[in-house]
Write an enzyme that holds these catalytic residues in place. Structure first.
Site, mmCIF file in Angstrom:
data_model
loop_
_atom_site.group_PDB
_atom_site.id
_atom_site.type_symbol
_atom_site.label_atom_id
_atom_site.label_comp_id
_atom_site.label_asym_id
_atom_site.label_seq_id
_atom_site.Cartn_x
_atom_site.Cartn_y
_atom_site.Cartn_z
ATOM 1 N N ILE A 216 0.826 -1.195 0.000
ATOM 2 C CA ILE A 216 0.000 0.000 0.000
ATOM 3 C C ILE A 216 0.872 1.262 0.000
ATOM 4 O O ILE A 216 1.983 1.224 0.513
ATOM 5 C CB ILE A 216 -0.922 -0.059 1.239
ATOM 6 N N GLY A 217 0.396 2.356 -0.603
ATOM 7 C CA GLY A 217 1.072 3.647 -0.469
ATOM 8 C C GLY A 217 1.689 4.156 -1.760
ATOM 9 O O GLY A 217 1.488 3.611 -2.835
ATOM 10 N N ALA A 218 2.464 5.233 -1.605
ATOM 11 C CA ALA A 218 3.030 5.925 -2.765
ATOM 12 C C ALA A 218 4.098 5.083 -3.445
ATOM 13 O O ALA A 218 4.257 5.132 -4.667
ATOM 14 C CB ALA A 218 3.636 7.248 -2.308
ATOM 15 N N GLU A 238 -1.797 -9.058 -2.593
ATOM 16 C CA GLU A 238 -2.860 -8.862 -1.596
ATOM 17 C C GLU A 238 -3.871 -7.833 -2.102
ATOM 18 O O GLU A 238 -5.064 -8.010 -2.006
ATOM 19 C CB GLU A 238 -2.193 -8.380 -0.319
HETATM 20 N N1 COA Z 1 9.762 7.006 13.210
HETATM 21 C C1 COA Z 1 8.710 7.785 13.537
HETATM 22 N N2 COA Z 1 7.698 8.061 12.696
HETATM 23 C C2 COA Z 1 7.770 7.525 11.472
HETATM 24 C C3 COA Z 1 8.828 6.716 11.040
HETATM 25 C C4 COA Z 1 9.862 6.476 11.975
HETATM 26 N N3 COA Z 1 10.910 5.716 11.665
HETATM 27 N N4 COA Z 1 8.618 6.338 9.771
HETATM 28 C C5 COA Z 1 7.454 6.883 9.377
HETATM 29 N N5 COA Z 1 6.959 7.609 10.408
HETATM 30 C C6 COA Z 1 5.702 8.369 10.411
HETATM 31 C C7 COA Z 1 5.585 9.240 9.170
HETATM 32 O O1 COA Z 1 6.190 10.498 9.369
HETATM 33 C C8 COA Z 1 4.070 9.340 9.023
HETATM 34 O O2 COA Z 1 3.582 10.267 9.970
HETATM 35 P P1 COA Z 1 2.246 11.122 9.692
HETATM 36 O O3 COA Z 1 1.136 10.095 9.631
HETATM 37 O O4 COA Z 1 2.165 12.025 10.858
HETATM 38 O O5 COA Z 1 2.478 11.795 8.371
HETATM 39 C C9 COA Z 1 3.601 7.963 9.455
HETATM 40 O O6 COA Z 1 4.642 7.428 10.275
HETATM 41 C C10 COA Z 1 3.358 7.007 8.296
HETATM 42 O O7 COA Z 1 4.496 6.942 7.488
HETATM 43 P P2 COA Z 1 4.378 6.812 5.902
HETATM 44 O O8 COA Z 1 5.747 6.594 5.391
HETATM 45 O O9 COA Z 1 3.576 7.943 5.341
HETATM 46 O O10 COA Z 1 3.489 5.492 5.824
HETATM 47 P P3 COA Z 1 2.725 4.834 4.632
HETATM 48 O O11 COA Z 1 1.346 5.328 4.570
HETATM 49 O O12 COA Z 1 3.536 4.842 3.371
HETATM 50 O O13 COA Z 1 2.655 3.329 5.192
HETATM 51 C C11 COA Z 1 3.506 1.489 6.442
HETATM 52 C C12 COA Z 1 3.828 2.640 5.520
HETATM 53 C C13 COA Z 1 4.805 0.753 6.679
HETATM 54 C C14 COA Z 1 2.931 1.990 7.754
HETATM 55 C C15 COA Z 1 2.479 0.548 5.742
HETATM 56 O O14 COA Z 1 2.997 0.142 4.530
HETATM 57 C C16 COA Z 1 2.160 -0.678 6.594
HETATM 58 O O15 COA Z 1 1.333 -0.619 7.482
HETATM 59 N N6 COA Z 1 2.847 -1.806 6.310
HETATM 60 C C17 COA Z 1 2.630 -3.062 7.049
HETATM 61 C C18 COA Z 1 1.669 -3.972 6.332
HETATM 62 C C19 COA Z 1 2.104 -4.331 4.954
HETATM 63 O O16 COA Z 1 3.216 -4.118 4.533
HETATM 64 N N7 COA Z 1 1.213 -4.920 4.209
HETATM 65 C C20 COA Z 1 1.547 -5.365 2.880
HETATM 66 C C21 COA Z 1 0.480 -5.472 1.900
HETATM 67 S S1 COA Z 1 -0.779 -4.204 1.857
#
Ligand code: COA
Length: 438
Positions: A216-218, A238
């Site tokens: 999911i995501g960018a 998925e």
């Molecule tokens: N420490 C603190 N904060 C962090 C961080 C870190 N190391 N890394 C990211 N963040 C914060 C970001 O700043 C952002 O904050 P905001 O909501 O206030 O803007 C938030 O966490 C989300 O980060 P972002 O990079 O925008 O997340 P995303 O929407 O691209 O999602 C995951 C990334 C990892 C959370 C998401 O892919 C996930 O839940 N993965 C697990 C499940 C998965 O991989 N499923 C696979 C098939 S769908």
């Protein structure tokens, strides 16, 4: 019996339908774009009638009011994946999270480990034979329908009819509510320079004929944007979003080289814009299958030339990947990340790759940058993908390979793809941690 008669007998208002929910029940509802909003809203409105109703689901786009502290006497949120609307409840303490790989959820339901008293789903209009489609989600929804004591359905004529294992007959439903509304839409991700660079690195690991899983995501969309010149790609994922539609229409994705489900894009749920929902409607090129098929590592392992791309929040020097927690905060859930990482590792085909891709820094609300590559994971954080499973880590600065590498080699290659502003600090930490020169 004529299904149309059954339909009329079961038709009621949402207010009437939620009378079937009793105190101490577990209510499971379809997730993400498939959330049956009229039923969820009616359940919350009827809250005074309930005490201690457990609510479980994966991702939610909805209001999540049942997880608010003021509703904790009536509802207990026990999520399988946290979303912005439910996250707070696990932080405040009245909500909770069940760690479980996504592919296991149907079997946990089937075995009664996660019993379902009432399931609430969103379905398409019935076809000429009385079958409705779960449209945008097959995942755990199909098993929850089979296992639940009571099935409540919202019939929404804007839900697409998809093929695969996504059909429910009117006779399997206890009460149904007609409610026409547009599906939730995921805003198109912003692809900046960082995402573009990550997309290019990932694309360099993808050969013609590869089968792709995209998280999911960018980043997944940024990767797809770099694949316009590839050939014969396939999808076993998925989920998919709009980026996959564009590549299908351009002829790049044709599923012709897939070793399983040849000719079909196989997914377990969908999340995108109306363009995606229109594309999948009555489209035999797309199949929705339950998550215990799509995400099962043994099934995934049968795919040839598989490349999985998922995102994460933090990676430590040893290659431990944190994707669902920020310190002690339960941010999201494991979802299918480990299902696919393990499936790729089990593949007989040595071309299989599992990529974890992320920008090198996260930007806090006050503008401060923090490195996502760290010597140690945050206190309280949980490892999502273990160091024994990690394969490739990608940032905008390059690719770090983990498999077969020592701890020091892993740390060195990770520091080399960290943001330049943090590299000196990370090198000093490396020397302290491993007692050798960088
Ligand atoms: N420490 C603190 N904060 C962090 C961080 C870190 N190391 N890394 C990211 N963040 C914060 C970001 O700043 C952002 O904050 P905001 O909501 O206030 O803007 C938030 O966490 C989300 O980060 P972002 O990079 O925008 O997340 P995303 O929407 O691209 O999602 C995951 C990334 C990892 C959370 C998401 O892919 C996930 O839940 N993965 C697990 C499940 C998965 O991989 N499923 C696979 C098939 S769908």
């Amino acid at each position: 019996m004529d299904w149309k008669k059954i339909y009329e007998e079961k038709r009621c208002t949402a207010k009437e339908a939620v009378q079937s929910i009793k105190s101490n029940d577990r209510v499971v509802f379809a997730h993400a774009v498939a959330e049956p909003t009229s039923l969820v809203d009616a359940m919350v409105e009827n809250k005074e009638a309930y005490e201690n109703v457990t609510i479980s689901h994966m991702f939610s786009f909805g209001k999540g009011e049942y997880s608010l502290p003021e509703n904790s006497k009536h509802f207990r949120y026990e999520g399988w994946f946290n979303s912005p609307n439910t996250r707070k409840s696990t932080e405040l303490g009245h909500g909770d999270y069940v760690p479980a790989f996504f592919h296991q959820v149907p079997s946990l339901i089937r075995r009664g480990v996660l019993p379902v008293d009432v399931v609430m789903v969103s379905l398409s209009k019935p076809d000429a034979h009385g079958y409705c489609s779960t449209g945008v989600s097959s995942d755990y929804t199909m098993q929850a329908i089979k296992s639940a004591k009571v099935v409540l359905a919202e019939i929404n004529d804007q839900v697409p009819k998809t093929f695969g294992e996504s059909f429910v007959h009117i006779s399997e439903i206890d009460k149904l509510v007609e409610h026409s509304h547009p599906l939730f839409e995921l805003g198109l991700p912003k692809i900046g320079e960082v995402e573009e660079a990550i997309g290019k690195h990932c694309a360099s690991l993808i050969e013609d004929g590869a089968t792709l899983q995209l998280g999911i995501g960018a980043i997944p969309d940024a990767v797809l944007a770099q694949l316009k010149h590839k050939k014969d790609l396939g999808i076993h994922s998925e989920m998919i979003s709009d980026g996959a539609v564009e590549l299908f229409e351009a002829g790049v994705i044709n599923n012709s080289k897939k070793s399983i489900d040849k000719g079909k894009m196989v997914v377990t749920f969908l999340m995108g814009t109306k363009r995606l929902y229109d594309f999948v409607n009555e489209n035999p090129a797309v199949e929705l299958r339950p998550v215990d098929y799509v995400n099962h590592p043994e099934v995934i392992a049968k795919s040839s030339n598989l490349v999985c791309i998922n995102a994460c929040l933090q990676v430590d020097f040893m290659g431990q990947v944190v994707s669902d927690t920020i310190g002690t905060r339960q941010f999201s859930g494991v979802g299918g990340q480990v299902d696919f990482v393990r499936g790729a590792a089990m593949a007989h085909d040595e071309k299989a790759k599992a990529i974890i891709a992320m920008p090198s820094v996260a930007v806090k609300k006050d503008g401060t940058k923090i490195s996502k590559i760290v010597p140690f994971i945050d206190h309280g954080a949980a490892v999502t993908t273990s160091r024994h499973d990690t394969d490739y880590i990608v940032t905008e600065y390059g690719i770090a390979e983990m498999v077969g590498k020592t701890m020091k080699d892993r740390a060195r290659s990770l520091i080399n793809i960290a943001h330049p502003d943090f590299r000196d600090e990370l090198k000093a930490e490396f020397e302290k941690r491993f007692n050798v020169k960088f």
